[in-house]
Each structure stands twice: as C-alpha cells, then as structure tokens.
Design a protein around this motif. Structure first.
Motif, PDB file in Angstrom:
ATOM      1  N   GLY A 392       1.032  -0.947  -0.173  1.00 27.60           N
ATOM      2  CA  GLY A 392      -0.117   0.197   0.280  1.00 27.60           C
ATOM      3  C   GLY A 392       0.782   0.945   0.112  1.00 27.60           C
ATOM      4  O   GLY A 392       1.887   1.549   0.290  1.00 27.60           O
ATOM      5  N   PRO A 393       0.450   2.239  -0.556  1.00 28.98           N
ATOM      6  CA  PRO A 393       1.041   3.453  -0.171  1.00 28.98           C
ATOM      7  C   PRO A 393       1.566   3.845   1.682  1.00 28.98           C
ATOM      8  O   PRO A 393       2.694   4.513   1.333  1.00 28.98           O
ATOM      9  N   LEU A 394       1.649   3.274   2.555  1.00 27.64           N
ATOM     10  CA  LEU A 394       1.969   4.206   3.084  1.00 27.64           C
ATOM     11  C   LEU A 394       3.320   3.152   3.695  1.00 27.64           C
ATOM     12  O   LEU A 394       4.036   3.616   4.060  1.00 27.64           O
ATOM     13  N   ILE A 395       3.284   1.677   2.992  1.00 30.47           N
ATOM     14  CA  ILE A 395       4.851   1.399   3.176  1.00 30.47           C
ATOM     15  C   ILE A 395       5.593   1.569   1.742  1.00 30.47           C
ATOM     16  O   ILE A 395       6.649   2.008   2.057  1.00 30.47           O
ATOM     17  N   ARG A 396       5.240   2.577   0.664  1.00 32.16           N
ATOM     18  CA  ARG A 396       5.462   2.533  -0.226  1.00 32.16           C
ATOM     19  C   ARG A 396       5.832   4.568   0.404  1.00 32.16           C
ATOM     20  O   ARG A 396       7.233   5.284  -0.324  1.00 32.16           O
ATOM     21  N   THR A 399       8.929   4.069   2.662  1.00 32.85           N
ATOM     22  CA  THR A 399      10.271   3.144   2.350  1.00 32.85           C
ATOM     23  C   THR A 399      11.527   4.258   1.530  1.00 32.85           C
ATOM     24  O   THR A 399      12.387   3.611   0.787  1.00 32.85           O
ATOM     25  N   THR A 400      11.071   5.178   0.404  1.00 32.33           N
ATOM     26  CA  THR A 400      11.474   5.640  -0.075  1.00 32.33           C
ATOM     27  C   THR A 400      11.338   7.528   0.922  1.00 32.33           C
ATOM     28  O   THR A 400      11.786   8.283   0.286  1.00 32.33           O
ATOM     29  N   SER A 401      11.404   7.165   2.580  1.00 36.82           N
ATOM     30  CA  SER A 401      12.180   8.474   3.008  1.00 36.82           C
ATOM     31  C   SER A 401      12.962   9.439   3.508  1.00 36.82           C
ATOM     32  O   SER A 401      14.258   7.901   2.711  1.00 36.82           O
TER      33      SER A 401
END
Length: 407
Positions: A392-396, A399-401
């Motif tokens: 989902g959008p939260l994991i993405r 992981t790109t933070s």
C-alpha cells in the motif's frame, strides 16, 4: 500410656491415608511434533509431571499443644478435563478482552492512578482484573523490570566487528533456525529467546568461526526449548536437523559453554513480551497482531536491528501494523494517547525504526532465504505476509523516506 498409644496409632493411620491419596500420577501426553519423515517415527521420552506435596500439619505437635486435629480431605482432580491442553499465551486471549463486560471494583492504588491519567486515556485492564492469566496486579512492575534489564544488559551496536563470522552468515543461520523452529512446532517465544541467546553469546565470544557457527545456533535452540517448552524435541532430533554435522556430545558441550558464558542468564526481555502488552493496550485486531509478529520476526534476521531495545521494536511493530491494516497514510495517528501513556514512548522515539521495518517488508519479497515470509503465508497467521496492504501507499511512502536514503 494406653492413651498415648491410641494417639500414635491415629497419627500413623492419618498419615498413611494421606500418602495413598496424594500419589496420583497424571497421564503423559504423547508428543506429536515432527520434522520430516524421520521425526514421524521418533517419540519423545516421557516426562514425569512434578506435583506439589500436600503437607498435613504435624499431628504429634498438634496433640502436644492440645490443638484439635481436623480431618484432611484430599480431592483428586479430573485429569480428563485438561488432557493435552497447553498453557495459554496472552496473545490468544486478545480476542476475548473486549467481550468481558463485567464491572470491576478498583482498589485505592488503582483509583489513584486512574485519576492521574490524562484525558482520552482508558484503562486496558478494566475488563480482565479477575483473570489470573493477565496478571493485571503485576503487569506494570513486570514491564518496568524488563525495561530496566534491557537497558542494563544491552546488545552492543556492531558487536560482530573483528569476528571471524559476518552479518551475512548470521542472517543465513537465523533463517535456518526459523525453519527448524517451524518444523518442530515450538512456541514463538522459543525462537525469540534462541536468537537472543545467540547474539549475546556472539557478543561475548569472539572465537566463533564458520565451522562452529551452526553448532552455536542449534545449542541456543536447544537451550531456549528447555526454557520455554513443556514437551521439547529430543537431542537426537537436533542432531538430525544438522544432518549429522555434529554429534550429541558436541551439542551438549556447546550448550554448557553458552550457559557459562551467559552466567546462567537465560531469561531475557523479548520484543514478543512487550508486543502482547501493547496489542492489548491498543485494542488491536487479530490481523494487526499477526502483522506485528511478522514484522518482529523479520527483524530477528537483521544484524542492524540487534542493538535496538526490544520494547522499542515492539512499539514500532505495533504502530506500523495498526497503520497498515487501517490503511492510514500517517503512522503517527495510529499511536494513540493510551499507547503513549502505557508504553512511555512517543512516535518520535521509534520513527526511524518504523521506516526500517517497512524496508524489511519490501526486502522479504525478493530475499533468497524467505523462511519467515513462507511461515506467515500460512492460514494460521491470517496469510499476513501475502496481504495486499503490504504494497500500500504507507509502505511505499516509508521506504522512500529521507531517513532511509541517508543510511
């Protein structure tokens, strides 16, 4: 003299009757764990179940003090009721917590604590104060003690520097231990304790090399099984899972070496202990709790997370699991005031760990040794590792933070 003889006869008859009634042997349950076809033919040795002796007051002393001797009644327990029943972990009671509507009376100490709570904080133990398995009277003291121990005896960061083994070897070993643990059908606490024993021994012993690293791992699994399990695999089973690379005598010798090195400190604060408490405080769903366990088990593989305190890991896993299942875009909103109050952690305390956990979830999909992901794809764990919400959008977003890009 005749009166004393009568009293002595009475004492002997009572003692003999008590002795005959107390010595009731409980039935031994057969072990059903197996590892491959060979383990299906192996049977664990029978264990005698220890029983507390029922002690009657000294009749002779009571008679000399002119105290009336009351009859002692020994009631046999119905052994058929609890046949094959294992101790219940707190996580298995999570579904029942919200279904206990009975009102409880708070003592003066609890009332004083309740009045000092900030607005919006509820008491997670309100419905389980009469449940002895939830140990609500001692839970705060237990957690405080565990947090004190994890700070007093920490795992050092980069403890494998200048060793003959490297983090990649450790990753492979822990992945193999996960597979062995799964096939033996052991408790989850056994696996977490096994990895804890492994890391503490490697931290204190720089002489471990490639040739005996697996021996250390299997001896750690044997020790943790002895500590946590009721019915554990036999020593020959541990020899078998090593494919005969080590003898039973070598495993026992390594076990003794580990015990001496750790100064007999087997029990240890584990992230799974804290997670069960945090899941109860956060009123999490079964699916969220399974995801948090999956996240913590992935963390066992990572050398870079070994030094992170177990209570912090549990808080980060619980927060991320709640946010992912609720499809929230901001994990900070999942960390409620009640969780902050009872865990003593704010979201900022484990923000970076949440990002690392999200990275581990992504990495598990392409990892060569995906034993943990395979394990949690089972229906027993709600097939949580295959859940579409893990993409989902939260994991993405996590992981790109920028936090991860700096590492």
């Amino acid at each position: 003299m005749s009166r004393m003889a009568e009293l002595n006869d009475q004492e002997n008859s009572i003692s003999s009757r008590i002795g005959r009634k107390v010595l009731v042997e409980a039935p031994v349950q057969p072990n059903k764990r197996a590892l491959g076809d060979r383990l299906n033919t192996l049977h664990l040795p029978k264990h005698e179940i220890a029983k507390k002796d029922v002690m009657a007051p000294p009749v002779g002393v009571a008679l000399r003090q002119n105290v009336a001797v009351k009859k002692v009644l020994v009631v046999k327990k119905d052994n058929n009721k609890d046949n094959g029943r294992k101790p219940v972990r707190q996580e298995s009671l999570l579904k029942q917590i919200s279904q206990v509507p009975t009102k409880q009376k708070l003592d003066s100490t609890t009332s004083a604590l309740a009045t000092s709570k900030p607005p919006g904080v509820y008491d997670p133990d309100e419905g389980t104060k009469d449940d002895p398995q939830m140990v609500t009277e001692y839970i705060h003291d237990i957690l405080t003690y565990l947090q004190r121990i994890e700070v007093k005896y920490p795992i050092r960061e980069k403890f494998m520097e200048n060793m003959k083994v490297n983090p990649k070897m450790r990753f492979t070993l822990v992945s193999w231990l996960v597979d062995a643990h799964r096939n033996f059908n052991l408790e989850l606490d056994t696996l977490h304790l096994c990895v804890s024993i492994l890391d503490r021994f490697l931290q204190a012993n720089k002489s471990v090399d490639r040739s005996n690293l697996q021996l250390v791992g299997v001896a750690a699994l044997l020790l943790s099984a002895k500590y946590e399990e009721i019915y554990m695999p036999s020593l020959s089973d541990f020899v078998y899972i090593c494919d005969g690379a080590f003898t039973s005598q070598q495993i026992i010798q390594m076990e003794l070496k580990i015990v001496k090195c750790l100064d007999f400190r087997m029990g240890w604060p584990l992230s799974i202990y804290f997670l069960r408490r945090y899941s109860k405080v956060g009123l999490v769903k079964s699916e969220q709790h399974s995801l948090a366990k999956y996240i913590l088990e992935l963390a066992l593989l990572e050398y870079t997370l070994c030094h992170v305190r177990p209570s912090l890991q549990a808080a980060a896993a619980c927060c991320l699991a709640i946010a992912v299942i609720n499809e929230s875009i901001d994990p900070m909103k999942a960390w409620s005031p009640t969780l902050i109050y009872y865990t003593k952690y704010k979201y900022a305390d484990f923000k970076d760990i949440v990002s690392e956990f999200a990275q581990n979830i992504i990495k598990a999909k392409t990892c060569k040794y995906d034993m943990v992901r395979m394990k949690y794809s089972d229906a027993k764990y709600s097939k949580i590792s295959l859940n579409c919400k893990l993409d989902g959008p939260l994991i993405r977003k996590l992981t790109t933070s920028p936090v991860l890009s700096k590492k």
